[in-house]
Design an enzyme around this catalytic site. Structure first.
Site, PDB file in Angstrom:
ATOM      1  N   ASP A  50     -11.485  -3.407  47.955  1.00 33.17           N
ATOM      2  CA  ASP A  50     -12.132  -2.101  47.817  1.00 33.17           C
ATOM      3  C   ASP A  50     -11.297  -1.315  46.805  1.00 33.17           C
ATOM      4  O   ASP A  50     -10.478  -0.489  47.170  1.00 33.17           O
ATOM      5  CB  ASP A  50     -12.187  -1.410  49.175  1.00 33.17           C
ATOM      6  CG  ASP A  50     -12.875  -0.048  49.107  1.00 33.17           C
ATOM      7  OD1 ASP A  50     -12.827   0.672  50.117  1.00 33.17           O
ATOM      8  OD2 ASP A  50     -13.418   0.311  48.061  1.00 33.17           O
ATOM      9  N   ILE A  51     -11.515  -1.587  45.538  1.00 34.46           N
ATOM     10  CA  ILE A  51     -10.688  -1.032  44.469  1.00 34.46           C
ATOM     11  C   ILE A  51     -11.402   0.153  43.844  1.00 34.46           C
ATOM     12  O   ILE A  51     -12.453   0.004  43.220  1.00 34.46           O
ATOM     13  CB  ILE A  51     -10.397  -2.098  43.387  1.00 34.46           C
ATOM     14  CG1 ILE A  51      -9.904  -3.399  44.037  1.00 34.46           C
ATOM     15  CG2 ILE A  51      -9.396  -1.562  42.377  1.00 34.46           C
ATOM     16  CD1 ILE A  51      -8.674  -3.250  44.894  1.00 34.46           C
ATOM     17  N   GLU A  52     -10.835   1.351  44.012  1.00 30.75           N
ATOM     18  CA  GLU A  52     -11.498   2.556  43.535  1.00 30.75           C
ATOM     19  C   GLU A  52     -10.646   3.392  42.594  1.00 30.75           C
ATOM     20  O   GLU A  52     -11.047   4.498  42.207  1.00 30.75           O
ATOM     21  CB  GLU A  52     -11.969   3.385  44.738  1.00 30.75           C
ATOM     22  CG  GLU A  52     -12.968   2.615  45.604  1.00 30.75           C
ATOM     23  CD  GLU A  52     -13.540   3.439  46.736  1.00 30.75           C
ATOM     24  OE1 GLU A  52     -13.360   4.677  46.710  1.00 30.75           O
ATOM     25  OE2 GLU A  52     -14.159   2.851  47.634  1.00 30.75           O
ATOM     26  N   SER A  53      -9.464   2.906  42.233  1.00 25.68           N
ATOM     27  CA  SER A  53      -8.633   3.608  41.262  1.00 25.68           C
ATOM     28  C   SER A  53      -7.516   2.684  40.810  1.00 25.68           C
ATOM     29  O   SER A  53      -7.340   1.591  41.355  1.00 25.68           O
ATOM     30  CB  SER A  53      -8.033   4.883  41.880  1.00 25.68           C
ATOM     31  OG  SER A  53      -7.133   4.553  42.921  1.00 25.68           O
TER      32      SER A  53
END
Length: 229
Positions: free
Chosen positions: A23-26
C-alpha cells in the site's frame, strides 16, 4: 519474522502470515520490483503458498505503484481503492472518471495468469471521503463489473475492520449477497475463501479480534492488515 522465519522476535508469536501487500502512497518507489522479485525467490522455496498484492488508488496509472505494476512483476491480487477519488464506484457510469477496464487489462498482462482485481470499498460511511454506496446501488454496480470482467474480477476489499465493526449489518448483507450471486476467480489461500467468493477487510491496528493474513507495507499511514473474512 512475519512469514515463517526463525527469528526470536516474532510480533505474532507462532502465527505465519500469508503474504505481503504493498500500500504505497508516498515516498520513493523505484525499488519495489526488485523487492517483489526477491520475495518471490524466497517464496518458491517455501512449504506453503504466499501472496503478493498491491493496494493502488483507482486513478490509472497509480502515482506510486504505477511503475511497479507496469514492470510486469508477479502480482497475485490488486486491491484497487475505488474510493476517495473521482474514479470511485459511485461514478461507474461516468467514463471520464471511472476506469475498471485499465485495471482489467493490467491484470491480464501480468506474468501471473491468475492475477486478479478486487474492488476496494469503504466499510462504513466515514471510512472514506467518497465511494460508500447503499446496498442496492452497490449490488447493481458490482454485478455489472462481475459480468463484464469475469476473468479478472477477484472479489471485494473493504476498508477497514474498525468501520466494519460498527456497520456489521451492511457488511453481512453484502457478504451474503456476494456468496449467493458470485463465484469469483480468486487466488488466495483456501482459508480465506467460501464457495468461490472472497471479501477481505483491512483491520485497524487496534482490532485484536481479526486474524491477519497479509503484511501491508504502507508509506502514508500505519501498517494495515488484510484479514480472513
Amino acid at each position: 519474522m512475519f512469514l515463517g522465519g526463525s527469528s526470536e522476535y516474532r510480533p505474532y508469536d507462532d502465527a505465519v502470515l500469508d503474504g505481503v501487500d504493498l500500500d504505497i502512497e508516498s515516498g520513493e518507489h523505484a525499488g519495489y520490483p526488485a523487492f517483489i522479485n526477491q520475495l518471490r525467490s524466497y517464496f518458491e522455496k517455501a512449504s506453503k503458498q504466499y501472496l503478493i498484492s498491491t493496494a493502488p488508488q483507482c486513478v490509472y496509472p497509480d502515482a506510486n505503484l504505477g511503475s511497479t505494476l507496469s514492470s510486469k512483476v508477479w502480482i497475485d491480487n490488486n486491491y484497487v481503492q475505488f474510493y476517495n477519488n473521482p474514479c470511485n464506484l459511485a461514478n461507474i457510469e461516468n467514463k471520464w472518471n471511472f476506469d475498471y477496464a485499465s485495471w482489467d487489462a493490467l491484470a491480464k498482462s501480468n506474468p501471473n495468469i491468475n492475477s486478479k482485481v478486487y474492488v476496494g470499498l469503504p466499510a462504513g460511511t466515514g471510512a472514506a471521503g467518497n465511494g460508500y454506496l447503499d446496498l442496492s446501488t452497490l449490488q447493481a454496480n458490482l454485478s455489472y463489473l462481475y459480468n463484464s470482467y469475469p476473468s479478472t474480477f477477484g472479489g471485494i476489499m473493504l476498508w477497514d475492520a474498525s468501520w466494519y465493526s460498527n456497520n456489521q449489518a451492511y457488511v453481512k448483507s453484502l457478504s451474503n449477497w456476494v456468496k449467493s450471486n458470485m463465484k469469483c476467480g480468486s487466488t488466495p489461500p483456501s482459508t480465506t475463501t467460501t464457495g468461490g467468493y472472497i471479501i477481505t477487510a483491512s483491520p485497524s491496528s487496534a482490532d485484536n479480534n481479526t486474524s491477519t493474513t497479509l503484511y501491508s507495507i504502507a508509506t502514508s499511514s500505519p501498517p494495515t492488515y488484510t484479514s480472513n473474512s
